[in-house]
Scaffold this motif. Structure first.
Motif, PDB file in Angstrom:
ATOM      1  N   SER A   6      12.712  -1.319   6.744  1.00  0.00           N
ATOM      2  CA  SER A   6      13.556  -1.823   7.826  1.00  0.00           C
ATOM      3  C   SER A   6      14.127  -0.708   8.692  1.00  0.00           C
ATOM      4  CB  SER A   6      14.707  -2.645   7.243  1.00  0.00           C
ATOM      5  OG  SER A   6      15.467  -1.863   6.336  1.00  0.00           O
ATOM      6  N   GLN A   7      13.883   0.551   8.326  1.00  0.00           N
ATOM      7  CA  GLN A   7      14.397   1.657   9.121  1.00  0.00           C
ATOM      8  C   GLN A   7      13.721   1.691  10.485  1.00  0.00           C
ATOM      9  OE1 GLN A   7      16.855   3.964   8.688  1.00  0.00           O
ATOM     10  NE2 GLN A   7      16.324   4.585  10.755  1.00  0.00           N
ATOM     11  N   ALA A   8      14.523   1.863  11.543  1.00  0.00           N
ATOM     12  CA  ALA A   8      13.971   1.930  12.893  1.00  0.00           C
ATOM     13  C   ALA A   8      13.124   3.185  13.044  1.00  0.00           C
ATOM     14  CB  ALA A   8      15.103   1.907  13.918  1.00  0.00           C
ATOM     15  N   GLU A   9      12.478   3.290  14.165  1.00  0.00           N
ATOM     16  CA  GLU A   9      11.610   4.430  14.421  1.00  0.00           C
ATOM     17  C   GLU A   9      12.386   5.739  14.327  1.00  0.00           C
ATOM     18  OE1 GLU A   9       8.377   4.504  14.762  1.00  0.00           O
ATOM     19  OE2 GLU A   9       8.271   2.350  14.430  1.00  0.00           O
ATOM     20  N   GLY A  10      11.710   6.760  13.857  1.00  0.00           N
ATOM     21  CA  GLY A  10      12.370   8.034  13.627  1.00  0.00           C
ATOM     22  C   GLY A  10      12.238   9.027  14.745  1.00  0.00           C
ATOM     23  N   GLY A  11      11.839   8.583  15.933  1.00  0.00           N
ATOM     24  CA  GLY A  11      11.714   9.513  17.043  1.00  0.00           C
ATOM     25  C   GLY A  11      10.532  10.448  16.829  1.00  0.00           C
ATOM     26  N   ALA A  12      10.820  11.756  16.792  1.00  0.00           N
ATOM     27  CA  ALA A  12       9.747  12.734  16.619  1.00  0.00           C
ATOM     28  C   ALA A  12       9.240  12.792  15.192  1.00  0.00           C
ATOM     29  CB  ALA A  12      10.241  14.112  17.056  1.00  0.00           C
ATOM     30  N   ILE A  13       9.948  12.194  14.263  1.00  0.00           N
ATOM     31  CA  ILE A  13       9.551  12.224  12.852  1.00  0.00           C
ATOM     32  C   ILE A  13       8.672  11.011  12.545  1.00  0.00           C
ATOM     33  CG2 ILE A  13      10.400  12.034  10.491  1.00  0.00           C
ATOM     34  CD1 ILE A  13      12.712  13.705  11.162  1.00  0.00           C
ATOM     35  N   LYS A  14       7.536  11.266  11.904  1.00  0.00           N
ATOM     36  CA  LYS A  14       6.643  10.183  11.496  1.00  0.00           C
ATOM     37  C   LYS A  14       7.266   9.433  10.333  1.00  0.00           C
ATOM     38  CE  LYS A  14       1.998   9.213   9.780  1.00  0.00           C
ATOM     39  NZ  LYS A  14       0.703   9.799   9.337  1.00  0.00           N
ATOM     40  N   LEU A  15       7.422   8.113  10.480  1.00  0.00           N
ATOM     41  CA  LEU A  15       8.138   7.311   9.494  1.00  0.00           C
ATOM     42  C   LEU A  15       7.170   6.459   8.692  1.00  0.00           C
ATOM     43  CD1 LEU A  15      11.084   6.711   8.639  1.00  0.00           C
ATOM     44  CD2 LEU A  15      11.028   4.762  10.189  1.00  0.00           C
ATOM     45  N   SER A  16       7.273   6.530   7.362  1.00  0.00           N
ATOM     46  CA  SER A  16       6.523   5.663   6.458  1.00  0.00           C
ATOM     47  C   SER A  16       7.521   4.766   5.746  1.00  0.00           C
ATOM     48  CB  SER A  16       5.728   6.493   5.439  1.00  0.00           C
ATOM     49  OG  SER A  16       4.779   7.319   6.091  1.00  0.00           O
ATOM     50  N   GLY A  17       7.441   3.448   5.998  1.00  0.00           N
ATOM     51  CA  GLY A  17       8.407   2.511   5.438  1.00  0.00           C
ATOM     52  C   GLY A  17       7.857   1.772   4.241  1.00  0.00           C
ATOM     53  N   PHE A  18       8.717   1.455   3.290  1.00  0.00           N
ATOM     54  CA  PHE A  18       8.322   0.764   2.060  1.00  0.00           C
ATOM     55  C   PHE A  18       9.312  -0.365   1.787  1.00  0.00           C
ATOM     56  CE2 PHE A  18       7.011   5.159   1.851  1.00  0.00           C
ATOM     57  CZ  PHE A  18       5.674   5.068   1.496  1.00  0.00           C
ATOM     58  N   LYS A  19       8.764  -1.538   1.463  1.00  0.00           N
ATOM     59  CA  LYS A  19       9.608  -2.697   1.162  1.00  0.00           C
ATOM     60  C   LYS A  19      10.068  -2.715  -0.285  1.00  0.00           C
ATOM     61  CE  LYS A  19       7.798  -5.853   4.684  1.00  0.00           C
ATOM     62  NZ  LYS A  19       7.162  -7.177   4.930  1.00  0.00           N
ATOM     63  N   ASP A  20       9.247  -2.207  -1.179  1.00  0.00           N
ATOM     64  CA  ASP A  20       9.615  -2.241  -2.598  1.00  0.00           C
ATOM     65  C   ASP A  20       9.138  -0.965  -3.278  1.00  0.00           C
ATOM     66  OD1 ASP A  20       6.825  -2.647  -3.215  1.00  0.00           O
ATOM     67  OD2 ASP A  20       7.121  -4.759  -2.730  1.00  0.00           O
ATOM     68  N   LEU A  21       9.648  -0.759  -4.480  1.00  0.00           N
ATOM     69  CA  LEU A  21       9.357   0.467  -5.214  1.00  0.00           C
ATOM     70  C   LEU A  21       7.904   0.549  -5.686  1.00  0.00           C
ATOM     71  CD1 LEU A  21      10.725   3.051  -6.104  1.00  0.00           C
ATOM     72  CD2 LEU A  21      11.401   1.927  -8.232  1.00  0.00           C
ATOM     73  N   PRO A  22       7.267  -0.558  -6.141  1.00  0.00           N
ATOM     74  CA  PRO A  22       5.858  -0.444  -6.549  1.00  0.00           C
ATOM     75  C   PRO A  22       4.956   0.095  -5.439  1.00  0.00           C
ATOM     76  CG  PRO A  22       6.780  -2.482  -7.392  1.00  0.00           C
ATOM     77  CD  PRO A  22       7.802  -1.887  -6.484  1.00  0.00           C
ATOM     78  N   ARG A  23       5.169  -0.331  -4.185  1.00  0.00           N
ATOM     79  CA  ARG A  23       4.348   0.185  -3.097  1.00  0.00           C
ATOM     80  C   ARG A  23       4.632   1.665  -2.855  1.00  0.00           C
ATOM     81  NH1 ARG A  23       4.675  -4.719   1.417  1.00  0.00           N
ATOM     82  NH2 ARG A  23       4.165  -6.418  -0.035  1.00  0.00           N
ATOM     83  N   PHE A  24       5.880   2.054  -3.038  1.00  0.00           N
ATOM     84  CA  PHE A  24       6.230   3.462  -2.882  1.00  0.00           C
ATOM     85  C   PHE A  24       5.562   4.305  -3.957  1.00  0.00           C
ATOM     86  CE2 PHE A  24       9.073   7.021  -3.961  1.00  0.00           C
ATOM     87  CZ  PHE A  24       9.074   7.692  -2.729  1.00  0.00           C
ATOM     88  N   VAL A  25       5.548   3.816  -5.204  1.00  0.00           N
ATOM     89  CA  VAL A  25       4.911   4.549  -6.294  1.00  0.00           C
ATOM     90  C   VAL A  25       3.408   4.644  -6.063  1.00  0.00           C
ATOM     91  CG1 VAL A  25       4.411   4.508  -8.767  1.00  0.00           C
ATOM     92  CG2 VAL A  25       6.730   4.011  -7.950  1.00  0.00           C
ATOM     93  N   ASP A  26       2.788   3.562  -5.574  1.00  0.00           N
ATOM     94  CA  ASP A  26       1.369   3.608  -5.258  1.00  0.00           C
ATOM     95  C   ASP A  26       1.075   4.679  -4.216  1.00  0.00           C
ATOM     96  OD1 ASP A  26       0.861   1.599  -7.061  1.00  0.00           O
ATOM     97  OD2 ASP A  26       0.845  -0.004  -5.566  1.00  0.00           O
ATOM     98  N   TYR A  27       1.932   4.786  -3.224  1.00  0.00           N
ATOM     99  CA  TYR A  27       1.766   5.810  -2.196  1.00  0.00           C
ATOM    100  C   TYR A  27       1.885   7.203  -2.809  1.00  0.00           C
ATOM    101  CZ  TYR A  27       2.849   8.714   1.885  1.00  0.00           C
ATOM    102  OH  TYR A  27       2.865   9.715   2.833  1.00  0.00           O
ATOM    103  N   MET A  28       2.865   7.383  -3.699  1.00  0.00           N
ATOM    104  CA  MET A  28       3.076   8.680  -4.310  1.00  0.00           C
ATOM    105  C   MET A  28       1.879   9.081  -5.184  1.00  0.00           C
ATOM    106  SD  MET A  28       6.048  10.142  -3.594  1.00  0.00           S
ATOM    107  CE  MET A  28       6.195  11.206  -5.008  1.00  0.00           C
ATOM    108  N   LEU A  29       1.254   8.091  -5.838  1.00  0.00           N
ATOM    109  CA  LEU A  29       0.137   8.376  -6.748  1.00  0.00           C
ATOM    110  C   LEU A  29      -1.211   8.358  -6.045  1.00  0.00           C
ATOM    111  CD1 LEU A  29       1.302   6.300  -9.870  1.00  0.00           C
ATOM    112  CD2 LEU A  29       1.622   8.734  -9.418  1.00  0.00           C
ATOM    113  N   GLY A  30      -1.209   8.096  -4.742  1.00  0.00           N
ATOM    114  CA  GLY A  30      -2.444   8.098  -3.973  1.00  0.00           C
ATOM    115  C   GLY A  30      -3.350   6.916  -4.252  1.00  0.00           C
ATOM    116  N   ARG A  31      -2.753   5.791  -4.639  1.00  0.00           N
ATOM    117  CA  ARG A  31      -3.579   4.612  -4.939  1.00  0.00           C
ATOM    118  C   ARG A  31      -3.949   3.869  -3.659  1.00  0.00           C
ATOM    119  NH1 ARG A  31       0.248   2.332  -9.849  1.00  0.00           N
ATOM    120  NH2 ARG A  31      -0.170   4.006 -11.342  1.00  0.00           N
TER     121      ARG A  31
END
Length: 455
Positions: free
Chosen positions: A430-455
């Motif tokens: 739900s975080q708005a755009e980060g301007g010059a910073i590339k933003l990767s948003g996550f709704k829940d922790l399982p999706r975040f963990v998948d991203y961290m593990l490269g799944r």
């Protein structure tokens, strides 16, 4: 006439009991109840009609025009920030901190700057002789400041000295635990003496318009020693935090009737005294030329000031049957237990057979709930041995359901990270755009963990 009743006051927390006991029922400390000889409690049945003998008080509306209080700007930007703009005339400020943390040094520097600006400043020490204070001032390069020094512990003598026409603009009392009032029986530092001495000094501040600063000792758990009522009596309470083994110091407003309590001032202890730190993030970030597992940068928020700190995690696998250890420095251990439980229950990660160590670099202490996602990222990185990109920051709050919840002032955190060269952020969806910073948003922790593990 009713017989006066005895009462016993705890010297640690200030609670009152009608009879003596070996242990205080409120704080649990032993042998702290002391009879308050000057207190006589009159039963309610012996009191007269409360409506007789009084006088009407003046009432006014909320819409009455008032003038903003004048402030004494010290010229030390970090101190003025924590105070909300400077010392308020006629106010009472209490500053507490561990021994040797730099309370006297900071106040002496502030007193010297105000004196150089033409203000009347008096420094009364109850712990050191005047010559000792002069030696410290010369070491700090403040020997020529027109600060009036005195070594005294009697409140009556202090008020007699400054009660005339030459009342100073700022009066520093170092420390309140060494002061005593001859109106109350008891040794300096007892609950009754601290309460009475503070009351007389605060009344002097209100009547004469002098800003009074009281230095307070702290107990082993970091709270200000003496009765809790002392913090209610003063207008501002400042906590000077930090470790003597670390260079930095943080001045935090715990209570402020004339400003916010969400601002901090950051200082660095040097040989010439305390110097201001305009960019606190430089103190808490280590060199990040290479990706290291278990390290994550988190944009903490202290009032309106973002501070980038490094969250470090380490996991060690144990043999079967061994009891794993959990060690935390700079964060809430209960919060760590919750994050570990969510990672195991919602994401299937096994931490039950691993020791977990968590540290906030630089001795900084984080209380911001937005650190949840950064801690989870550091734990996953340490467990999987996959580093978080060195140009990324991580922030977000984690719910027990595994949801990554939004946090306050996300844009401010992203802006500060962009100034320091970070180019991407892992944050709530739900975080708005980060301007010059590339933003990767996550709704829940399982999706975040998948991203961290490269799944």
């Amino acid at each position: 006439m009713a017989k006066p009743q005895k009462r016993y006051v705890c010297q640690q927390c200030g609670s009152v009991s009608s009879k003596w006991a070996g242990q205080c029922a409120d704080c649990g400390d032993w042998n702290t109840l002391v009879e308050d000889a000057g207190a006589a409690v009159t039963p309610f049945s012996a009191r007269h009609n409360l409506q007789s003998g009084g006088r009407p008080i003046l009432l006014s509306g909320l819409d009455t025009d008032i003038a903003l209080p004048d402030r004494l700007t010290t010229g030390i930007a970090e101190l003025d920030r924590a105070l909300g703009g400077g010392f308020v005339e006629g106010s009472a400020t209490l500053i507490g901190g561990d021994p040797g943390i730099g309370k006297s040094t900071l106040l002496l520097q502030a007193a010297a700057k105000l004196a150089l600006a033409g203000k009347g400043v008096a420094y009364v020490s109850g712990e050191e002789a005047a010559d000792q204070v002069r030696l410290r001032a010369r070491r700090l390069g403040l020997g020529n400041a027109l600060v009036q020094l005195a070594a005294a512990t009697s409140v009556r003598d202090i008020l007699t000295t400054f009660g005339g026409s030459a009342a100073p603009d700022l009066l520093i009392i170092d420390s309140i635990q060494t002061m005593h009032s001859d109106l109350i029986e008891g040794a300096p530092g007892t609950v009754s003496q601290v309460r009475a001495s503070s009351g007389e000094l605060i009344r002097f501040a209100k009547e004469r318009g002098t800003a009074v600063v009281l230095v307070g000792h702290v107990t082993k758990d970091g709270s200000i020693a003496g009765p809790r009522v002392l913090e209610h009596m003063v207008d501002t309470v400042l906590a000077f935090e930090g470790e003597r083994s670390h260079q930095y110091r943080i001045l935090r407003a715990v209570k402020n009737r004339f400003g916010g309590t969400d601002e901090i001032g950051v200082f660095a202890m040097e040989s010439e005294g305390l110097s201001e730190v305009s960019n606190p993030s430089s103190l808490f970030l280590t060199s990040r030329d290479e990706n290291v597992t278990g390290t994550v940068v988190f944009p903490a928020l202290e009032g309106t000031r973002p501070v980038l700190v490094e969250v470090q995690a380490l996991t060690v696998r144990l043999a079967s049957g061994a009891t794993p250890r959990r060690a935390v420095v700079g964060w809430d251990s209960g919060r760590l237990a919750m994050i570990l439980a969510v990672l195991e229950a919602r994401c299937g990660l096994a931490f039950a057979t691993a020791e977990v160590y968590l540290n906030i670099a630089g001795g900084y202490r984080v209380t911001d709930p937005a650190a949840d996602l950064a801690v989870a990222a550091a734990l996953v990185s340490a467990l999987s041995e996959r580093p978080v990109p060195s140009d990324a920051i991580v922030f977000g709050e984690i719910a027990l359901s595994g949801e990554v919840r939004p946090v306050a002032h996300g844009a401010l955190r992203l802006k500060e990270a962009g100034k320091l060269g970070f180019s991407r952020a892992l944050a709530p969806a739900s975080q708005a755009e980060g301007g010059a910073i590339k933003l990767s948003g996550f709704k829940d922790l399982p999706r975040f963990v998948d991203y961290m593990l490269g799944r």
